[in-house]
Design a protein around this motif. Structure first.
Motif, PDB file in Angstrom:
ATOM      1  N   ARG A 181      39.410  48.162  48.540  1.00  0.00           N
ATOM      2  CA  ARG A 181      39.464  47.827  47.661  1.00  0.00           C
ATOM      3  C   ARG A 181      40.855  48.430  46.614  1.00  0.00           C
ATOM      4  N   ALA A 182      40.845  47.599  45.624  1.00  0.00           N
ATOM      5  CA  ALA A 182      41.984  47.501  44.823  1.00  0.00           C
ATOM      6  C   ALA A 182      41.916  46.684  43.436  1.00  0.00           C
ATOM      7  N   ARG A 183      42.621  47.168  42.517  1.00  0.00           N
ATOM      8  CA  ARG A 183      42.715  46.831  41.277  1.00  0.00           C
ATOM      9  C   ARG A 183      44.114  46.507  40.738  1.00  0.00           C
ATOM     10  N   LEU A 184      44.429  45.629  39.944  1.00  0.00           N
ATOM     11  CA  LEU A 184      45.655  45.520  38.903  1.00  0.00           C
ATOM     12  C   LEU A 184      44.685  45.022  37.652  1.00  0.00           C
ATOM     13  N   GLY A 185      45.832  45.501  36.736  1.00  0.00           N
ATOM     14  CA  GLY A 185      45.068  44.614  35.171  1.00  0.00           C
ATOM     15  C   GLY A 185      45.973  45.714  34.277  1.00  0.00           C
ATOM     16  N   LEU A 186      45.811  45.506  32.934  1.00  0.00           N
ATOM     17  CA  LEU A 186      45.690  45.270  32.054  1.00  0.00           C
ATOM     18  C   LEU A 186      45.060  46.889  31.077  1.00  0.00           C
ATOM     19  N   MET A 187      45.081  47.071  30.103  1.00  0.00           N
ATOM     20  CA  MET A 187      43.869  48.316  29.658  1.00  0.00           C
ATOM     21  C   MET A 187      44.196  48.399  28.408  1.00  0.00           C
ATOM     22  N   SER A 188      43.298  48.329  27.010  1.00  0.00           N
ATOM     23  CA  SER A 188      44.019  48.682  25.718  1.00  0.00           C
ATOM     24  C   SER A 188      43.968  50.248  25.539  1.00  0.00           C
ATOM     25  N   ALA A 189      44.752  50.511  25.127  1.00  0.00           N
ATOM     26  CA  ALA A 189      45.196  51.554  25.069  1.00  0.00           C
ATOM     27  C   ALA A 189      44.460  53.141  25.065  1.00  0.00           C
ATOM     28  N   ASP A 190      42.611  52.225  24.339  1.00  0.00           N
ATOM     29  CA  ASP A 190      41.493  52.864  23.538  1.00  0.00           C
ATOM     30  C   ASP A 190      40.304  52.221  24.742  1.00  0.00           C
ATOM     31  N   GLY A 191      40.831  51.639  25.189  1.00  0.00           N
ATOM     32  CA  GLY A 191      39.921  51.801  26.977  1.00  0.00           C
ATOM     33  C   GLY A 191      38.915  50.839  26.260  1.00  0.00           C
ATOM     34  N   GLN A 192      38.918  50.072  25.239  1.00  0.00           N
ATOM     35  CA  GLN A 192      37.651  49.038  24.771  1.00  0.00           C
ATOM     36  C   GLN A 192      37.653  47.528  25.702  1.00  0.00           C
ATOM     37  N   TRP A 193      39.335  47.130  26.157  1.00  0.00           N
ATOM     38  CA  TRP A 193      39.878  45.752  26.739  1.00  0.00           C
ATOM     39  C   TRP A 193      39.906  46.256  28.205  1.00  0.00           C
ATOM     40  N   GLU A 194      39.850  45.362  29.524  1.00  0.00           N
ATOM     41  CA  GLU A 194      40.939  45.543  30.661  1.00  0.00           C
ATOM     42  C   GLU A 194      40.414  43.715  30.763  1.00  0.00           C
ATOM     43  N   PHE A 195      42.110  43.314  31.555  1.00  0.00           N
ATOM     44  CA  PHE A 195      41.508  42.257  32.083  1.00  0.00           C
ATOM     45  C   PHE A 195      42.191  42.759  33.240  1.00  0.00           C
ATOM     46  N   ALA A 196      41.781  42.699  34.271  1.00  0.00           N
ATOM     47  CA  ALA A 196      41.965  43.280  36.082  1.00  0.00           C
ATOM     48  C   ALA A 196      42.032  41.561  36.822  1.00  0.00           C
ATOM     49  N   LEU A 197      42.559  42.167  38.043  1.00  0.00           N
ATOM     50  CA  LEU A 197      42.443  40.977  39.111  1.00  0.00           C
ATOM     51  C   LEU A 197      41.926  42.187  40.125  1.00  0.00           C
ATOM     52  N   ILE A 198      40.308  42.095  40.502  1.00  0.00           N
ATOM     53  CA  ILE A 198      39.782  43.031  41.692  1.00  0.00           C
ATOM     54  C   ILE A 198      39.521  42.380  42.867  1.00  0.00           C
ATOM     55  N   GLY A 199      40.167  43.272  43.764  1.00  0.00           N
ATOM     56  CA  GLY A 199      39.929  43.079  45.255  1.00  0.00           C
ATOM     57  C   GLY A 199      38.825  43.910  46.065  1.00  0.00           C
ATOM     58  N   ARG A 200      37.641  43.259  46.320  1.00  0.00           N
ATOM     59  CA  ARG A 200      36.908  44.035  47.170  1.00  0.00           C
ATOM     60  C   ARG A 200      36.203  43.735  48.556  1.00  0.00           C
ATOM     61  N   ASN A 201      36.717  45.074  49.928  1.00  0.00           N
ATOM     62  CA  ASN A 201      36.747  44.324  51.139  1.00  0.00           C
ATOM     63  C   ASN A 201      37.945  43.265  51.456  1.00  0.00           C
ATOM     64  N   LEU A 202      39.228  43.909  51.034  1.00  0.00           N
ATOM     65  CA  LEU A 202      40.529  43.229  51.606  1.00  0.00           C
ATOM     66  C   LEU A 202      40.609  42.627  53.256  1.00  0.00           C
ATOM     67  N   THR A 203      39.935  43.950  53.581  1.00  0.00           N
ATOM     68  CA  THR A 203      40.039  43.834  55.519  1.00  0.00           C
ATOM     69  C   THR A 203      39.095  43.111  56.024  1.00  0.00           C
ATOM     70  N   ASP A 204      38.058  42.557  54.761  1.00  0.00           N
ATOM     71  CA  ASP A 204      36.823  42.187  55.446  1.00  0.00           C
ATOM     72  C   ASP A 204      36.232  42.821  56.378  1.00  0.00           C
TER      73      ASP A 204
END
Length: 204
Positions: A181-204
């Motif tokens: 699994r992997a995560r690619l994203g932007l997170m606010s410095a205070d940790g309150q916000w995150e915008f992310a593309l999340i993949g789970r079980n990427l190889t099925d």
């Protein structure tokens, strides 16, 4: 009667160590354990009635070791790993319902009074108890501004093969597998916000 069963008793010990190493950059924790279960609660499938019966196995033991490690490589990168080896066996488990089409022979599947057929699984491995399971991964964080950070993380999770049925069915085995699994994203410095593309079980 099929859903009546006794209580389960467990006793054992754990011993371990928690460490902080390399001036706080690394943490390593290790635990050894040994547990014995008396009257282990199990579910058995009865092929002659096509029903599940909840009952108690006589005795089982689980022994193993677990660890987890975290290493702060630098301000941006953290790597981590965790895993465990587990030896789980029925110490004493007589009169287990035979699985469908099991060979009828002394020591394998025997017929008792009333036409009931049982086998003895003493010394066999418990169901849903892989010998080894673990994971390794990382998280990389790069500041983009005073308010936002770029985050990239990934993890590989491995599970050894294990039995899926408690009646010794040789075909009821889940082969070993690895999930990524992997995560690619932007997170606010205070940790309150995150915008992310999340993949789970990427190889099925």
């Amino acid at each position: 009667d099929n859903i009546t069963f006794g209580e389960e008793d467990a006793g054992g010990y754990e011993i371990g160590v928690k460490t902080t190493l390399l001036d706080g950059q690394m943490t390593l924790n290790v635990t050894l354990y040994d547990y014995t279960f008396d009257d282990l609660q199990v579910s058995q499938f009865r092929p002659e009635t096509t029903t599940y019966v909840i009952g108690n196995a006589a005795k089982a033991t689980t022994q193993g070791i677990e660890f987890d490690l975290t290493y702060q490589v630098n301000e941006q990168l953290v790597i981590y790993a965790e895993g465990g080896y587990n030896n789980a066996e029925y110490d004493d488990y007589p009169q287990v319902a035979c699985y469908a089409f099991q060979p009828r022979a002394p020591g394998q599947c025997e017929t008792f009074a009333g036409g009931l057929e049982f086998q003895d699984l003493s010394g066999e491995t418990l169901a849903a108890a892989p010998d080894f399971a673990g994971s390794v991964g990382f998280e990389f964080t790069q500041p983009l501004s005073n308010n936002w950070n770029f985050v990239l993380a990934s993890e590989a999770i491995y599970t050894d093969d294990y039995r899926t049925a408690s009646n010794g069915e040789p075909l009821a085995v889940q082969p070993s597998f690895t999930r990524i699994r992997a995560r690619l994203g932007l997170m606010s410095a205070d940790g309150q916000w995150e915008f992310a593309l999340i993949g789970r079980n990427l190889t099925d």
